[in-house]
Design a protein around this motif. Structure first.
Motif, PDB file in Angstrom:
ATOM      1  N   PRO A   1       0.767  -1.582   0.108  1.00 29.23           N
ATOM      2  CA  PRO A   1      -0.111  -0.538   0.227  1.00 29.23           C
ATOM      3  C   PRO A   1       0.973   1.673   0.124  1.00 29.23           C
ATOM      4  O   PRO A   1       0.784   2.226  -0.964  1.00 29.23           O
ATOM      5  CB  PRO A   1      -0.592   0.327   1.417  1.00 29.23           C
ATOM      6  N   GLN A   2       1.792   1.328   0.811  1.00 29.57           N
ATOM      7  CA  GLN A   2       3.030   2.826   1.544  1.00 29.57           C
ATOM      8  C   GLN A   2       3.675   2.868  -0.439  1.00 29.57           C
ATOM      9  O   GLN A   2       3.143   3.705  -1.133  1.00 29.57           O
ATOM     10  CB  GLN A   2       3.784   2.080   1.508  1.00 29.57           C
ATOM     11  N   ARG A   3       3.844   1.889  -1.698  1.00 31.76           N
ATOM     12  CA  ARG A   3       4.567   1.561  -2.878  1.00 31.76           C
ATOM     13  C   ARG A   3       3.276   2.132  -3.113  1.00 31.76           C
ATOM     14  O   ARG A   3       3.594   3.168  -4.197  1.00 31.76           O
ATOM     15  CB  ARG A   3       5.489   0.504  -3.403  1.00 31.76           C
ATOM     16  N   VAL A   4       2.103   1.796  -3.953  1.00 38.70           N
ATOM     17  CA  VAL A   4       1.244   2.102  -4.269  1.00 38.70           C
ATOM     18  C   VAL A   4       0.781   3.626  -4.084  1.00 38.70           C
ATOM     19  O   VAL A   4       0.309   4.310  -5.496  1.00 38.70           O
ATOM     20  CB  VAL A   4      -0.535   1.494  -4.067  1.00 38.70           C
ATOM     21  N   GLN A   5       0.572   4.204  -3.121  1.00 40.64           N
ATOM     22  CA  GLN A   5       0.316   5.878  -2.550  1.00 40.64           C
ATOM     23  C   GLN A   5       1.888   6.718  -3.614  1.00 40.64           C
ATOM     24  O   GLN A   5       1.563   7.253  -3.799  1.00 40.64           O
ATOM     25  CB  GLN A   5       0.548   5.947  -0.861  1.00 40.64           C
ATOM     26  N   ALA A   6       2.763   5.940  -3.206  1.00 44.70           N
ATOM     27  CA  ALA A   6       4.089   6.351  -3.250  1.00 44.70           C
ATOM     28  C   ALA A   6       3.901   6.621  -5.414  1.00 44.70           C
ATOM     29  O   ALA A   6       4.045   7.603  -6.611  1.00 44.70           O
ATOM     30  CB  ALA A   6       5.098   6.180  -3.441  1.00 44.70           C
ATOM     31  N   LEU A   7       3.516   5.754  -5.828  1.00 43.95           N
ATOM     32  CA  LEU A   7       3.739   5.387  -7.314  1.00 43.95           C
ATOM     33  C   LEU A   7       2.455   6.296  -7.901  1.00 43.95           C
ATOM     34  O   LEU A   7       2.269   6.794  -9.286  1.00 43.95           O
ATOM     35  CB  LEU A   7       2.955   3.713  -8.338  1.00 43.95           C
ATOM     36  N   ALA A   8       1.055   6.580  -7.252  1.00 43.76           N
ATOM     37  CA  ALA A   8      -0.106   6.756  -7.628  1.00 43.76           C
ATOM     38  C   ALA A   8       0.456   8.891  -7.886  1.00 43.76           C
ATOM     39  O   ALA A   8       0.124   9.196  -8.290  1.00 43.76           O
ATOM     40  CB  ALA A   8      -1.150   7.120  -6.693  1.00 43.76           C
TER      41      ALA A   8
END
Length: 151
Positions: free
Chosen positions: A81-88
């Motif tokens: 989830p942390q990486r999804v947030q950063a990618l977004a």
């Protein structure tokens, strides 16, 4: 005179999975990969570009490597989830736009609402996969319990 940057042609191979796969996890990876690739194309990002920009949004100096991006766009892995947030953030979108919540097969899609199969001893296997009210579910269970008691 403004400097014009050259046009970059970006190609990521399509995800290797199939959205119609039985596993909803695999289907979610494929759909996430498709959405990620589309946003990358829209922004003109390479995998390295996305890795660098997303790393800027990671807490504590963590980084997202190009190899991780490669796994995501090939539907081989799903980010935390942390990486999804950063990618977004790096792509100027929201996690909800990247992460599929619809269109992924569920038990409702893979099994019929009611299936009956005759057995060799004259009985039947009954499978019910249907959303019903609690009162209806209790009645069905009572019928089944009553039948068991009479056997």
């Amino acid at each position: 005179m403004a400097k014009i940057s050259p046009i970059r042609h970006i190609h990521n191979a399509p995800p290797s999975g199939d959205i119609s796969a039985d596993s909803s996890t695999e289907a979610a990876k494929v759909e996430f990969a498709r959405r990620l690739q589309q946003r990358m194309r829209d922004k003109g990002f390479t995998q390295t570009d996305l890795a660098n920009r997303a790393s800027e949004h990671m807490p504590g100096g963590s980084i997202i490597g190009k190899d991780s991006i490669s796994l995501y766009v090939r539907a081989m892995s799903f980010p935390s989830p942390q990486r999804v947030q950063a990618l977004a953030k790096a792509l100027g979108t929201t996690p909800a736009e990247l992460v599929p919540t619809r269109g992924v097969r569920s038990a409702e899609d893979t099994h019929p609402a009611v299936a009956v199969r005759e057995t060799e001893d004259g009985q039947a296997w009954l499978r019910i996969n249907q959303k019903v009210k609690w009162t209806t579910a209790v009645k069905v269970l009572e019928l089944l319990k009553t039948e068991e008691a009479s056997d």
